[in-house]
Enzyme design. Sequence first.
Site, PDB file in Angstrom:
ATOM      1  CG  ASP A  13      -7.067   3.729  -0.925  1.00  0.00           C
ATOM      2  OD1 ASP A  13      -7.798   2.655  -0.740  1.00  0.00           O
ATOM      3  OD2 ASP A  13      -7.022   4.544  -0.206  1.00  0.00           O
ATOM      4  CE  LYS A  44      -4.384   1.192   0.218  1.00  0.00           C
ATOM      5  NZ  LYS A  44      -5.726   0.660  -0.419  1.00  0.00           N
TER       6      LYS A  44
HETATM    7  P1  NDP Z   1     -13.115   7.927  -2.750  1.00  0.00           P
HETATM    8  O1  NDP Z   1     -11.836   8.831  -2.392  1.00  0.00           O
HETATM    9  O2  NDP Z   1     -13.737   7.605  -3.914  1.00  0.00           O
HETATM   10  O3  NDP Z   1     -14.173   8.103  -1.614  1.00  0.00           O
HETATM   11  C1  NDP Z   1     -14.010   8.238  -0.382  1.00  0.00           C
HETATM   12  C2  NDP Z   1     -15.388   8.574   0.483  1.00  0.00           C
HETATM   13  O4  NDP Z   1     -15.363   8.701   1.700  1.00  0.00           O
HETATM   14  C3  NDP Z   1     -15.819  10.026   0.011  1.00  0.00           C
HETATM   15  O5  NDP Z   1     -17.221  10.142  -0.050  1.00  0.00           O
HETATM   16  C4  NDP Z   1     -15.319  10.880   1.188  1.00  0.00           C
HETATM   17  O6  NDP Z   1     -15.828  12.026   1.162  1.00  0.00           O
HETATM   18  C5  NDP Z   1     -15.295   9.990   2.304  1.00  0.00           C
HETATM   19  N1  NDP Z   1     -14.519   9.981   3.381  1.00  0.00           N
HETATM   20  C6  NDP Z   1     -13.076  10.074   2.935  1.00  0.00           C
HETATM   21  N2  NDP Z   1     -12.465  10.141   4.229  1.00  0.00           N
HETATM   22  C7  NDP Z   1     -13.544  10.326   5.191  1.00  0.00           C
HETATM   23  C8  NDP Z   1     -13.461  10.533   6.547  1.00  0.00           C
HETATM   24  N3  NDP Z   1     -12.302  10.657   7.353  1.00  0.00           N
HETATM   25  N4  NDP Z   1     -14.506  10.847   7.245  1.00  0.00           N
HETATM   26  C9  NDP Z   1     -15.804  10.705   6.429  1.00  0.00           C
HETATM   27  N5  NDP Z   1     -15.988  10.438   5.109  1.00  0.00           N
HETATM   28  C10 NDP Z   1     -14.595  10.324   4.596  1.00  0.00           C
HETATM   29  O7  NDP Z   1     -12.491   6.523  -2.055  1.00  0.00           O
HETATM   30  P2  NDP Z   1     -12.892   5.089  -2.399  1.00  0.00           P
HETATM   31  O8  NDP Z   1     -14.209   4.853  -2.658  1.00  0.00           O
HETATM   32  O9  NDP Z   1     -12.069   4.535  -3.362  1.00  0.00           O
HETATM   33  O10 NDP Z   1     -12.475   4.138  -1.220  1.00  0.00           O
HETATM   34  C11 NDP Z   1     -13.449   4.178   0.209  1.00  0.00           C
HETATM   35  C12 NDP Z   1     -13.164   3.124   0.929  1.00  0.00           C
HETATM   36  O11 NDP Z   1     -12.943   1.983   0.214  1.00  0.00           O
HETATM   37  C13 NDP Z   1     -11.552   3.404   1.541  1.00  0.00           C
HETATM   38  O12 NDP Z   1     -11.389   2.737   2.939  1.00  0.00           O
HETATM   39  C14 NDP Z   1     -10.518   2.217   0.689  1.00  0.00           C
HETATM   40  O13 NDP Z   1      -9.437   2.104   1.032  1.00  0.00           O
HETATM   41  C15 NDP Z   1     -11.581   1.116   0.286  1.00  0.00           C
HETATM   42  N6  NDP Z   1     -11.312   0.595  -0.890  1.00  0.00           N
HETATM   43  C16 NDP Z   1     -11.351   1.196  -2.168  1.00  0.00           C
HETATM   44  C17 NDP Z   1     -11.105   0.237  -3.212  1.00  0.00           C
HETATM   45  C18 NDP Z   1     -11.345   0.855  -4.451  1.00  0.00           C
HETATM   46  O14 NDP Z   1     -11.320   0.172  -5.496  1.00  0.00           O
HETATM   47  N7  NDP Z   1     -11.524   2.211  -4.765  1.00  0.00           N
HETATM   48  C19 NDP Z   1     -11.003  -1.193  -2.984  1.00  0.00           C
HETATM   49  C20 NDP Z   1     -11.009  -1.461  -1.786  1.00  0.00           C
HETATM   50  C21 NDP Z   1     -11.247  -1.018  -0.786  1.00  0.00           C
HETATM   51  P3  NDP Z   1     -15.186  13.548   0.520  1.00  0.00           P
HETATM   52  O15 NDP Z   1     -15.769  13.406  -0.901  1.00  0.00           O
HETATM   53  O16 NDP Z   1     -15.853  14.338   1.445  1.00  0.00           O
HETATM   54  O17 NDP Z   1     -13.629  13.264   0.988  1.00  0.00           O
END
Ligand code: NDP
Length: 444
Positions: free
Chosen positions: A166, A126
């Site tokens: 991510d 990572k």
């Molecule tokens: P994105 O950046 O596309 O979206 C993240 C979302 O979560 C946004 O809506 C963001 O809000 C919100 N968010 C981020 N940080 C916080 C926080 N501290 N408190 C509240 N809301 C928060 O990321 P992903 O959708 O890609 O990833 C989401 C999760 O899934 C992570 O844990 C990632 O590690 C995991 N994941 C992702 C994969 C992928 O293929 N993308 C694969 C496997 C796991 P805002 O827009 O306001 O920042």
Amino acid sequence: MSYVDEVIAQVIEKNPSQPEFHQAVKEVLDSLRLVIEQNEDAYRKDALLERLVNPERQLIFRVPWVDDKGQVQVNTGYRVQFNSAIGPYKGGIRLHPSVNLGIIKFLGFEQVFKNSLTGLPIGGGKGGSDFDPKGKSDREVMAFCQSFMTELSKYIGADTDVPAGDIGTGAREIGYMFGQYKRLQNRYEGVLTGKGLSYGGSLARTEATGYGLLYLVEEMMKCHGEEMTGKTVVVSGAGNVAIYAIQKAQQMGAKVVTCSDSTGWIYDPEGIDVDLLKEVKEVKRARLTEYAAARESAVYHEGRGVWAIPCDIALPCATQNELLIDDAKQLVANGCKAVAEGANMPTTLDATAYLQDNGVLFVPGKASNAGGVATSALEMTQNSERLSWSFEEVDSKLQGIMVNIYHNIDNAAKKYGKEGNYVVGANIAGFEKVVSAMNAQGIV
Ligand code: NDP
């Protein structure tokens, strides 16, 4: 003291100020007790757990770049190459102000087991940086990504380490990083996944994590005599994972009534309008207030609160430690039947225990969100073959992988007398393959 407890104590002592890493190690090792304690002396002699919790390599580097005002900015870059026993390191790059070494280590550690569960030949790693792409111009994002890759390019490669997206790293950032890698190394190879379709990306990669989550949930519900049609689902997050989880849940006939971002959340009793959500988040990169402004049935609330909405299924898809013990109590009180993690470690340890103790089906992210990395591995295969598969081909392979993961974790839990405990099942099933490869490769 048992071997597992010794190693947990060592991890806490040797890695101070890394609470997320402690939490991830504790969750995994606690559930491996059943396996370790059957053969404790042999594992201790081989220092197997010490080798498992210490990354093979950890890189920390300076990332200088120039902002639009001509000011030099300096961020910190990380890549933790955790375990390559079963394949090249594979795992995303997180760009978020909260990133530090402990967060990257927790994510890398989880990734080792997740990647193993996919059944594909990928090791765990990572990376990331405390850079925040929010509010930056495209030129600033490009300047950061090029500087980040200038250093990282020395340590990665299609057969060595293949990063992906991510939080904060989407198609735009991957494009800039890929361009810089190619320029520096003079190699056109599948060194990153999540690429655009015009330069080696895979169809269905964008949808894969969210869709995969629902394929696994659907199979689990089916095995418990339930179907998705008519279920009420609450989702947190409004990013890549959340958007495609919402889309697939609705295609399956469920109604998703919430989503959230880091400032607030939406309750939409008519069901989330995915096209509108995509427009607000993917195109305009705006706040959820814009969703509420454009849709009469939606109510916007500041702060957090999605878990208070009654539901059959809850899917935390935002970030780590976003579903706390009080949320778990609320979900149970409201009759929630299943919680499956789309994000990595969104549920705290006490909340997980509460859900499990109260009969809620609980699937940890390393199993339920593995569809993203699995499809990344399919992207690597297509790059190696220099071929592109159709959306349907990738999607049907993804579905097969997720259904398999569910049965593997279910069977592993049953084998160790913990039927229905998918945390134990996922950790043991992921661990067995990695350990068998580590043992075969000697003390390295
Ligand atoms: P994105 O950046 O596309 O979206 C993240 C979302 O979560 C946004 O809506 C963001 O809000 C919100 N968010 C981020 N940080 C916080 C926080 N501290 N408190 C509240 N809301 C928060 O990321 P992903 O959708 O890609 O990833 C989401 C999760 O899934 C992570 O844990 C990632 O590690 C995991 N994941 C992702 C994969 C992928 O293929 N993308 C694969 C496997 C796991 P805002 O827009 O306001 O920042």
